[in-house]
Design a protein around this motif. Structure first.
Motif, PDB file in Angstrom:
ATOM      1  N   GLU A 257      -3.068   0.435 -69.005  1.00 42.22           N
ATOM      2  CA  GLU A 257      -3.023   0.283 -67.553  1.00 42.22           C
ATOM      3  C   GLU A 257      -1.651  -0.196 -67.093  1.00 42.22           C
ATOM      4  O   GLU A 257      -1.166   0.215 -66.037  1.00 42.22           O
ATOM      5  N   ASP A 258      -1.007  -1.053 -67.892  1.00 44.19           N
ATOM      6  CA  ASP A 258       0.362  -1.467 -67.566  1.00 44.19           C
ATOM      7  C   ASP A 258       1.294  -0.260 -67.548  1.00 44.19           C
ATOM      8  O   ASP A 258       2.172  -0.148 -66.686  1.00 44.19           O
ATOM      9  N   LYS A 259       1.115   0.636 -68.507  1.00 41.40           N
ATOM     10  CA  LYS A 259       1.975   1.814 -68.585  1.00 41.40           C
ATOM     11  C   LYS A 259       1.710   2.761 -67.411  1.00 41.40           C
ATOM     12  O   LYS A 259       2.647   3.359 -66.863  1.00 41.40           O
ATOM     13  N   ARG A 260       0.459   2.862 -67.015  1.00 43.63           N
ATOM     14  CA  ARG A 260       0.147   3.695 -65.847  1.00 43.63           C
ATOM     15  C   ARG A 260       0.752   3.091 -64.580  1.00 43.63           C
ATOM     16  O   ARG A 260       1.277   3.806 -63.721  1.00 43.63           O
ATOM     17  N   GLU A 261       0.674   1.787 -64.465  1.00 44.21           N
ATOM     18  CA  GLU A 261       1.285   1.135 -63.313  1.00 44.21           C
ATOM     19  C   GLU A 261       2.789   1.368 -63.302  1.00 44.21           C
ATOM     20  O   GLU A 261       3.402   1.562 -62.248  1.00 44.21           O
ATOM     21  N   GLY A 262       3.398   1.379 -64.492  1.00 44.42           N
ATOM     22  CA  GLY A 262       4.828   1.614 -64.592  1.00 44.42           C
ATOM     23  C   GLY A 262       5.240   3.004 -64.157  1.00 44.42           C
ATOM     24  O   GLY A 262       6.211   3.169 -63.407  1.00 44.42           O
ATOM     25  N   VAL A 263       4.531   4.026 -64.605  1.00 44.31           N
ATOM     26  CA  VAL A 263       4.905   5.391 -64.217  1.00 44.31           C
ATOM     27  C   VAL A 263       4.661   5.614 -62.730  1.00 44.31           C
ATOM     28  O   VAL A 263       5.432   6.317 -62.060  1.00 44.31           O
ATOM     29  N   ARG A 264       3.617   4.988 -62.187  1.00 50.07           N
ATOM     30  CA  ARG A 264       3.377   5.119 -60.739  1.00 50.07           C
ATOM     31  C   ARG A 264       4.508   4.465 -59.946  1.00 50.07           C
ATOM     32  O   ARG A 264       4.967   5.002 -58.934  1.00 50.07           O
ATOM     33  N   ALA A 265       4.961   3.298 -60.397  1.00 47.34           N
ATOM     34  CA  ALA A 265       6.019   2.579 -59.685  1.00 47.34           C
ATOM     35  C   ALA A 265       7.334   3.345 -59.700  1.00 47.34           C
ATOM     36  O   ALA A 265       8.175   3.173 -58.813  1.00 47.34           O
ATOM     37  N   LEU A 266       7.515   4.207 -60.700  1.00 42.23           N
ATOM     38  CA  LEU A 266       8.741   5.001 -60.800  1.00 42.23           C
ATOM     39  C   LEU A 266       8.550   6.414 -60.268  1.00 42.23           C
ATOM     40  O   LEU A 266       9.479   7.228 -60.331  1.00 42.23           O
ATOM     41  N   GLY A 267       7.353   6.708 -59.767  1.00 43.38           N
ATOM     42  CA  GLY A 267       7.126   7.985 -59.096  1.00 43.38           C
ATOM     43  C   GLY A 267       6.674   9.116 -59.986  1.00 43.38           C
ATOM     44  O   GLY A 267       6.716  10.275 -59.565  1.00 43.38           O
ATOM     45  N   TYR A 268       6.219   8.816 -61.197  1.00 48.17           N
ATOM     46  CA  TYR A 268       5.741   9.869 -62.086  1.00 48.17           C
ATOM     47  C   TYR A 268       4.225   9.996 -61.987  1.00 48.17           C
ATOM     48  O   TYR A 268       3.523   9.025 -61.668  1.00 48.17           O
ATOM     49  N   PRO A 269       3.697  11.196 -62.266  1.00 49.33           N
ATOM     50  CA  PRO A 269       2.237  11.365 -62.260  1.00 49.33           C
ATOM     51  C   PRO A 269       1.574  10.452 -63.280  1.00 49.33           C
ATOM     52  O   PRO A 269       2.157  10.130 -64.320  1.00 49.33           O
ATOM     53  N   GLU A 270       0.376  10.034 -62.987  1.00 50.75           N
ATOM     54  CA  GLU A 270      -0.328   9.133 -63.903  1.00 50.75           C
ATOM     55  C   GLU A 270      -0.541   9.766 -65.268  1.00 50.75           C
ATOM     56  O   GLU A 270      -0.603   9.073 -66.284  1.00 50.75           O
ATOM     57  N   THR A 271      -0.605  11.094 -65.295  1.00 48.94           N
ATOM     58  CA  THR A 271      -0.764  11.777 -66.589  1.00 48.94           C
ATOM     59  C   THR A 271       0.455  11.558 -67.491  1.00 48.94           C
ATOM     60  O   THR A 271       0.351  11.703 -68.711  1.00 48.94           O
ATOM     61  N   SER A 272       1.596  11.214 -66.895  1.00 51.55           N
ATOM     62  CA  SER A 272       2.780  10.947 -67.707  1.00 51.55           C
ATOM     63  C   SER A 272       2.560   9.764 -68.642  1.00 51.55           C
ATOM     64  O   SER A 272       3.127   9.708 -69.729  1.00 51.55           O
ATOM     65  N   ALA A 273       1.753   8.801 -68.209  1.00 46.98           N
ATOM     66  CA  ALA A 273       1.463   7.659 -69.075  1.00 46.98           C
ATOM     67  C   ALA A 273       0.721   8.118 -70.320  1.00 46.98           C
ATOM     68  O   ALA A 273       1.012   7.659 -71.438  1.00 46.98           O
ATOM     69  N   ASP A 274      -0.239   9.034 -70.136  1.00 46.95           N
ATOM     70  CA  ASP A 274      -0.965   9.555 -71.299  1.00 46.95           C
ATOM     71  C   ASP A 274      -0.030  10.317 -72.232  1.00 46.95           C
ATOM     72  O   ASP A 274      -0.147  10.233 -73.457  1.00 46.95           O
ATOM     73  N   ALA A 292       8.141  15.406 -67.521  1.00 49.19           N
ATOM     74  CA  ALA A 292       8.484  16.650 -66.832  1.00 49.19           C
ATOM     75  C   ALA A 292       7.695  16.795 -65.531  1.00 49.19           C
ATOM     76  O   ALA A 292       6.487  16.564 -65.478  1.00 49.19           O
ATOM     77  N   ARG A 293       8.435  17.151 -64.465  1.00 48.47           N
ATOM     78  CA  ARG A 293       7.841  17.471 -63.165  1.00 48.47           C
ATOM     79  C   ARG A 293       8.374  18.834 -62.744  1.00 48.47           C
ATOM     80  O   ARG A 293       9.521  19.180 -63.048  1.00 48.47           O
ATOM     81  N   PRO A 294       7.573  19.646 -62.025  1.00 48.81           N
ATOM     82  CA  PRO A 294       8.013  20.999 -61.680  1.00 48.81           C
ATOM     83  C   PRO A 294       9.169  20.994 -60.699  1.00 48.81           C
ATOM     84  O   PRO A 294       9.217  20.175 -59.769  1.00 48.81           O
ATOM     85  N   LEU A 295      10.099  21.917 -60.897  1.00 47.52           N
ATOM     86  CA  LEU A 295      11.240  22.050 -59.996  1.00 47.52           C
ATOM     87  C   LEU A 295      10.802  22.586 -58.636  1.00 47.52           C
ATOM     88  O   LEU A 295      11.403  22.260 -57.610  1.00 47.52           O
ATOM     89  N   ASP A 296       9.760  23.386 -58.620  1.00 52.07           N
ATOM     90  CA  ASP A 296       9.283  24.009 -57.387  1.00 52.07           C
ATOM     91  C   ASP A 296       8.065  23.251 -56.856  1.00 52.07           C
ATOM     92  O   ASP A 296       7.119  23.004 -57.598  1.00 52.07           O
ATOM     93  N   ARG A 297       8.074  22.938 -55.580  1.00 52.55           N
ATOM     94  CA  ARG A 297       6.979  22.193 -54.949  1.00 52.55           C
ATOM     95  C   ARG A 297       5.918  23.165 -54.424  1.00 52.55           C
ATOM     96  O   ARG A 297       5.632  23.226 -53.233  1.00 52.55           O
ATOM     97  N   ILE A 298       5.317  23.886 -55.320  1.00 54.40           N
ATOM     98  CA  ILE A 298       4.339  24.885 -54.881  1.00 54.40           C
ATOM     99  C   ILE A 298       2.925  24.370 -55.089  1.00 54.40           C
ATOM    100  O   ILE A 298       2.092  24.407 -54.205  1.00 54.40           O
ATOM    101  N   GLY A 299       2.695  23.825 -56.267  1.00 54.07           N
ATOM    102  CA  GLY A 299       1.352  23.349 -56.577  1.00 54.07           C
ATOM    103  C   GLY A 299       1.030  22.047 -55.860  1.00 54.07           C
ATOM    104  O   GLY A 299       1.896  21.299 -55.422  1.00 54.07           O
TER     105      GLY A 299
END
Length: 748
Positions: A257-274, A292-299
């Motif tokens: 949960e600490d790691k999930r809070e960390g990725v959220r605070a830095l703007g990454y999807p929660e799945t990044s913690a997993d 990794a985050r998509p370059l295109d804001r489509i989804g």
């Protein structure tokens, strides 16, 4: 009894003089401590307590070597004099000269270090760390350029009085010691007297808050030497700092949960913690980058942020400017040293309009400038600014910067993405890019560096004796004008840095305007006027650059992004200014040159889109950590970014207002749109109305593993993020990760 009495009489001449080294050690720190105490008193805190407590902390570390500098030559001279009575006066004279030389060297060093450390604390809220001191002393341009700091108006008068007092004491000491301290007993008495005074000082420091109840934590008043020379790093000799910090975080256990809070605070999807946790195990290093985050804001995964409308309009403007246009693009990104919003009239109406007329004009330009009025810094030093503007990660625990403190940190940042689109990427800096490991950071991300040593000799100079802003802009424009293809030109200015040396190419009319502006402040001192002068110069230099760019052939293919690198905690000069906001508020602008707008793919659409974006930017809260996402959206329709293959259409930017995944747990929970560390090292958050909330606890520099337990609660999540990344992807896959940053054809 008679023996004891005789011993006391023999020791008495030395006992009477033991105060001298203690007094001299204290005097060396008076100029710096007086300025720091005066600064604290401006904030309603008891200046005398900070003054006295600071001197006690300084004496604890400087007093012992000064006492030894007195004792050793005196003891040796006395011993030789007793053995060779015929040469006694000569030996005592040699001992006296050696004492004077050693003591003077120590006191001058203590004075210089104290003033430099206090100046750093005034500007940044923290004493310099070992790492910062080591980097600074390794840069000759920094050392030479910073020497004028010692004679700033706020220091030199007190320093002159201290010099007179110290000289008087040393002359007195020379005469009395030569006459009175002639025996081992007298030397022992001298030592005992000094040690008793040092012991009393140590007890006062131990009692701390009892003696000086309103000085806050010991970190506010302790000697900066404790930060630098005696920092409690968990690795030997302070040398492998990068590896040591990695190992420190990697060895620290954190919950999921600490790691999930960390990725959220830095703007990454929660799945990044997993994904990060998977790399701590046996996830193959050939797998997709965990951030990794998509370059295109489509989804839908990249939508849902507070800034979606802003990003949509930036992408629409990109289409109007660049769709179906194959002409190479030049992206100019300017980061202006210590250029805070609090001194810009367009952002702070209390500031004089004549100080920054170029900024005022840009903020009023509805046709060609997207002017953000609620932009905030990402970190309190240039190192964090580079990390923010290029990778979207600014503030981290202990003021760590991914661009400086963790070695080759595998992130796919803005320069990596642009390189894959065919941009030639280059950074221009007025001094030495080796400072703060900037050159290593740029090279790792494929950016070529142009520093002072690469420029023609004899150019005008400014702060640190680095190339002045006007000359730096001219060099960057000359390079772009003779280059071919698409270019990303990052320009990091320096003239606004302390000690605020007036550049040699300062126009007289600009200096006159700055002096006029300074007279409008009721509290400005000579040093403050010097800072305002270099700020007016930086504003003028930027305007001159934009005019020269507009008149050049490359204007038709240029887009310009301008911001401060960070604010500054120098004295706030305009009554009514909110200090919490002033310490973090910075300008941020996106400029469409007239020549580019005239030759756009759909020129009729440009002006309405810029106007709509201006309206959004007037109220939209953003951080410099959002800059990579904003720049990428502005370039989304360029031939260069559209040409990046599907396999490489991703980035690892962090983000805040521009990230749909951003959420802050401990600071302003539920209300924060951005957060960071301000120029005085306080952790702050900003809500949707632009209201700044600063915590009372600072983001302190690292000094020991135990601090991971007492860490500011808002930084625990980012610390857990670093721990997981260091243990997993960075620790296991560092060499393979390089292949995930840029396409093989783009890696140089």
């Amino acid at each position: 009894m008679k023996r004891a009495s005789a011993l006391a009489r023999a020791m008495w001449p030395g006992l009477k003089l033991g105060w001298i080294p203690i007094a001299l050690a204290i005097l060396a720190h008076v100029p710096g401590r007086r300025v720091y105490a005066a600064n604290e008193s401006l904030h309603g805190r008891p200046g005398w307590q900070f003054f006295c407590a600071g001197l006690c902390g300084d004496l604890l570390y400087v007093g012992p070597p000064v006492l030894v500098a007195f004792l050793l030559p005196t003891a040796i001279g006395t011993a030789l004099a007793r053995r060779r009575a015929s040469e006694a006066p000569e030996h005592r004279r040699i001992g006296h000269v050696a004492t004077m030389a050693l003591t003077s060297a120590l006191l001058v060093a203590a004075w210089m270090f104290s003033v430099g450390a206090i100046e750093s604390k005034l500007e940044r809220g923290l004493y310099p760390t070992y790492l910062e001191t080591k980097v600074a002393l390794a840069s000759s341009s920094f050392v030479v350029g910073s020497l004028p700091t010692l004679l700033l108006d706020r220091y030199w008068k007190t320093s002159l009085l201290v010099l007179v007092a110290s000289t008087t004491i040393l002359v007195f000491q020379g005469r009395r010691v030569h006459r009175d301290v002639r025996s081992h007993a007298a030397v022992a008495g001298f030592a005992l007297s000094g040690l008793l005074l040092l012991g009393a000082d140590a007890e006062i420091v131990r009692l701390g808050r009892i003696v000086f109840p309103r000085t806050g934590s010991y970190a506010e008043t302790r000697s900066p030497i404790e930060n630098v020379a005696l920092g409690r790093f968990p690795f030997p000799n302070h040398t492998p700092i990068t590896d040591g910090m990695r190992l420190l975080f990697a060895s620290r256990p954190y919950g999921a949960e600490d790691k999930r809070e960390g990725v959220r605070a830095l703007g990454y999807p929660e799945t990044s913690a997993d994904r990060l946790i998977a790399f701590e195990g046996d996830e193959p290093c050939t797998s997709e980058h965990p951030l990794a985050r998509p370059l295109d804001r489509i989804g839908a995964s990249e939508r849902g942020s507070a800034a979606d409308g802003l990003l949509d309009d930036l992408e629409a403007l990109s289409g109007a400017l660049f769709a179906k246009r194959d002409e190479p693009i030049i992206v100019w990104q300017v980061a202006m040293e210590s250029f805070r919003a609090d001194d810009i009239h367009a952002l702070q109406p209390l500031a004089p309009a004549e100080l920054t007329p170029v900024m005022t004009r840009l903020y009023d330009d509805r046709e060609h400038t997207i002017a953000f009025r609620r932009a905030f810094q990402g970190g309190f030093r240039t190192a964090q600014s580079l990390s923010s503007l290029h990778c979207g990660i600014g503030s981290l625990p202990f003021n760590i910067a991914v661009a400086r403190d963790l070695g080759h940190f595998p992130l796919r940042c803005l320069p990596d993405v642009l390189s894959d689109g065919g941009f030639q990427t280059r950074a221009f800096y007025a001094s030495d890019l080796a400072y703060d490991s900037m050159l290593d950071f740029f090279r790792y991300h494929g950016v070529e560096g142009t520093q002072a040593a690469d420029m023609p000799p004899g150019l005008p100079i400014g702060s640190w004796r680095g190339v002045s802003d006007r000359a730096l802009y001219a060099q960057a424009l000359a390079h772009a004008s003779t280059g071919r293809g698409s270019m990303y030109e990052f320009v990091l200015t320096l003239s606004g840095h302390s000690p605020f040396s007036i550049p040699t190419d300062m126009p007289s009319e600009v200096l006159a305007r700055a002096q006029q502006a300074c007279r409008k402040s009721l509290s400005a001192k000579e040093d403050d006027c010097s800072r305002l002068a270099v700020m007016a110069y930086a504003d003028h230099a930027l305007g001159e650059f934009l005019e020269n760019l507009e008149a050049s052939p490359v204007a038709r293919r240029s887009i310009v992004v301008v911001s401060a690198d960070h604010a500054t905690s120098e004295m706030f000069l305009w009554p009514g200014s909110a200090e919490e906001r002033g310490r973090a508020h910075v300008p941020y602008l996106m400029i469409v040159p007239r020549a580019l707008a005239a030759t756009a793919a759909r020129p009729d659409d440009v002006s309405p889109l810029v106007a709509r974006l201006r309206d959004r930017a007037a109220s939209q809260v953003v951080s410099l950590m959002d800059s990579p996402s904003l720049v990428t959206a502005l370039l989304s329709s360029t031939h260069e970014l559209r040409s990046i293959p599907d396999a490489w259409r991703f980035h690892t930017y962090g983000g805040q207002a521009t990230s749909p995944s951003f959420a802050l747990g401990s600071v302003g929970a539920g209300r924060a749109r951005v957060w960071g560390t301000d120029s005085a090292a306080f952790v702050f958050s900003v809500d949707g109305d632009g209201t700044v909330t600063a915590q009372s606890e600072k983001n302190h520099a690292f000094s020991g593993a135990a601090e991971l337990d007492t860490l500011n609660a808002s930084l625990r999540g980012p610390a857990a993020f670093l721990g997981s990344f260091a243990k997993g992807y960075l620790g296991r896959c560092e060499h393979a990760a390089m292949a995930k940053l840029r396409m093989p054809t783009a890696i140089r």
